[in-house]
Design an enzyme around this catalytic site. Structure first.
Site, PDB file in Angstrom:
ATOM      1  N   ASP A 112       0.806  -1.231   0.000  1.00  0.00           N
ATOM      2  CA  ASP A 112       0.000   0.000   0.000  1.00  0.00           C
ATOM      3  C   ASP A 112       0.838   1.279   0.000  1.00  0.00           C
ATOM      4  O   ASP A 112       1.607   1.527   0.933  1.00  0.00           O
ATOM      5  CB  ASP A 112      -0.905   0.045   1.237  1.00  0.00           C
ATOM      6  CG  ASP A 112      -1.751  -1.209   1.386  1.00  0.00           C
ATOM      7  OD1 ASP A 112      -1.219  -2.313   1.195  1.00  0.00           O
ATOM      8  OD2 ASP A 112      -2.934  -1.073   1.719  1.00  0.00           O
ATOM      9  N   GLU A 129      -4.284   2.316  -2.737  1.00  0.00           N
ATOM     10  CA  GLU A 129      -5.514   2.826  -2.126  1.00  0.00           C
ATOM     11  C   GLU A 129      -5.293   3.858  -1.019  1.00  0.00           C
ATOM     12  O   GLU A 129      -6.242   4.505  -0.589  1.00  0.00           O
ATOM     13  CB  GLU A 129      -6.363   1.669  -1.610  1.00  0.00           C
ATOM     14  CG  GLU A 129      -5.917   1.053  -0.329  1.00  0.00           C
ATOM     15  CD  GLU A 129      -7.106   0.894   0.626  1.00  0.00           C
ATOM     16  OE1 GLU A 129      -8.253   1.017   0.192  1.00  0.00           O
ATOM     17  OE2 GLU A 129      -6.836   0.676   1.810  1.00  0.00           O
ATOM     18  N   ASN A 130      -4.043   4.028  -0.575  1.00  0.00           N
ATOM     19  CA  ASN A 130      -3.760   5.049   0.440  1.00  0.00           C
ATOM     20  C   ASN A 130      -2.877   6.168  -0.111  1.00  0.00           C
ATOM     21  O   ASN A 130      -2.233   6.889   0.650  1.00  0.00           O
ATOM     22  CB  ASN A 130      -3.076   4.423   1.653  1.00  0.00           C
ATOM     23  CG  ASN A 130      -3.969   3.468   2.405  1.00  0.00           C
ATOM     24  OD1 ASN A 130      -3.688   2.273   2.495  1.00  0.00           O
ATOM     25  ND2 ASN A 130      -5.075   3.963   2.939  1.00  0.00           N
ATOM     26  N   HIS A 137     -10.795   1.730   0.817  1.00  0.00           N
ATOM     27  CA  HIS A 137     -10.913   3.190   0.697  1.00  0.00           C
ATOM     28  C   HIS A 137     -11.143   3.632  -0.748  1.00  0.00           C
ATOM     29  O   HIS A 137     -10.976   4.819  -1.062  1.00  0.00           O
ATOM     30  CB  HIS A 137      -9.656   3.873   1.243  1.00  0.00           C
ATOM     31  CG  HIS A 137      -9.470   3.722   2.722  1.00  0.00           C
ATOM     32  ND1 HIS A 137     -10.440   4.077   3.640  1.00  0.00           N
ATOM     33  CD2 HIS A 137      -8.424   3.240   3.445  1.00  0.00           C
ATOM     34  CE1 HIS A 137     -10.003   3.828   4.867  1.00  0.00           C
ATOM     35  NE2 HIS A 137      -8.786   3.314   4.777  1.00  0.00           N
ATOM     36  N   HIS A 188      -7.050  -7.796  -0.399  1.00  0.00           N
ATOM     37  CA  HIS A 188      -6.991  -6.661   0.523  1.00  0.00           C
ATOM     38  C   HIS A 188      -7.869  -6.991   1.718  1.00  0.00           C
ATOM     39  O   HIS A 188      -9.111  -6.953   1.623  1.00  0.00           O
ATOM     40  CB  HIS A 188      -7.480  -5.405  -0.201  1.00  0.00           C
ATOM     41  CG  HIS A 188      -7.142  -4.133   0.506  1.00  0.00           C
ATOM     42  ND1 HIS A 188      -5.904  -3.533   0.398  1.00  0.00           N
ATOM     43  CD2 HIS A 188      -7.872  -3.352   1.339  1.00  0.00           C
ATOM     44  CE1 HIS A 188      -5.883  -2.432   1.114  1.00  0.00           C
ATOM     45  NE2 HIS A 188      -7.063  -2.307   1.705  1.00  0.00           N
TER      46      HIS A 188
END
Length: 298
Positions: A51, A82-83, A110, A191
């Protein structure tokens, strides 16, 4: 006078002599294999990156990913992004990660934090959101990509334990996707929060995919290896972002949360970055994984 037959002696002694010949002598007696019997195994190195968290993570990739790929002879790269916005990802940040060297970007819980990503998911097939989201959601959960060494399929799934998401069962969704794939190299990003859920999926898909790796927890695990039926596996790749942090977040903010301070938007930690992930060496003929090497670059 006792007479011993030479013929009989040879029959009795020869097997014993052969049994106790030095191994080097036995090797000299063997004929070399014919050219037609020699098999050339072609392998490729797949890089999976944990991530990406905040600007520090994106900057680290832009500065270092090209040299890391060259060092490890990487031919295909999958990055969980995703971050990238600390929580979620914007189209501009996705483009930045692609420019750094990603072939495919995967997402997670997210995904919908930044609404502007919705249209981008429909127009760019190289960024995936979890396949077990509802069918009405924008984007795709898996894709097949052409490379110099053949087609590569990437599947993005999300676990259900504690993530409080309205998702379908990732095990059944994986079955459905695999039933329609003919590619030999198949990669899966799971995930998920629970290590047990990720490990269970790894064994469930063992022998049917080339590799399964976990994302989301931001802490790299030390269990990278090959499962019994030939699939590569690691429970979690780790994180790409601030090296001195609590999962990428400013330590003081995380401490305050556990002391009972009012909740507020996450803020990424500052300072030097790091990259964590794993390299999977895949046999292009069989799709089996031959080696798994965890990476941690500071």
């Amino acid at each position: 006078k006792l007479q011993i037959s030479t013929k009989r002696n040879k029959k009795l002694i020869f097997p014993l002599q052969r049994r106790y010949l030095p191994q080097r002598a036995l090797l000299r007696k063997r004929s070399p294999p014919n050219k037609s019997e020699r098999k050339c195994v072609m392998t490729v190195n797949i890089l999976a990156v944990g991530d990406v968290c905040g600007k520090t993570g994106i900057d680290y990739l832009n500065k270092n990913l090209a040299s890391i790929k060259k060092l490890h002879n990487i031919t295909f790269t999958v990055i969980n992004g995703e971050n990238a916005n600390v929580v979620g990802i914007t189209p501009a940040q996705a483009e930045n990660i692609f420019s750094a060297g990603a072939d495919v970007i995967t997402l997670g819980n997210h995904t919908w934090t930044r609404y502007e990503i919705k249209e981008y998911l429909d127009t760019n097939k190289r960024i995936l959101r979890p396949a077990n989201f509802a069918l009405c959601c924008p984007g795709m959960g898996h894709g097949v990509y052409n490379t110099a060494f053949g087609e590569v399929a990437v599947i993005n799934l999300m676990g259900r334990f504690t993530l409080d998401s309205n998702t379908d069962n990732p095990f059944y969704v994986a079955d459905e996707i695999l039933s329609g794939l003919t590619t030999k190299i198949i990669l899966v990003d799971m995930h998920a929060e629970a290590t047990s859920e990720k490990a269970a999926l790894g064994f469930y898909l063992d022998g049917r995919v080339s590799a399964v790796w976990g994302t989301h927890t931001h802490v790299q695990t030390s269990d990278g290896g090959i499962l019994p039926s030939g699939s590569g596996f690691i429970t979690d790749l780790g994180m790409t972002g601030p090296a001195v942090s609590v999962l990428g977040i400013d330590p003081n903010q995380s401490i305050g949360k556990f002391l009972g301070e009012p909740p507020r938007r996450y803020e990424a930690a500052e300072g030097a970055g790091k990259m964590e992930g794993a390299v999977f060496t895949i046999d292009t003929e069989t799709g089996k994984c031959l080696k798994v090497e965890a990476l941690r670059m500071m």
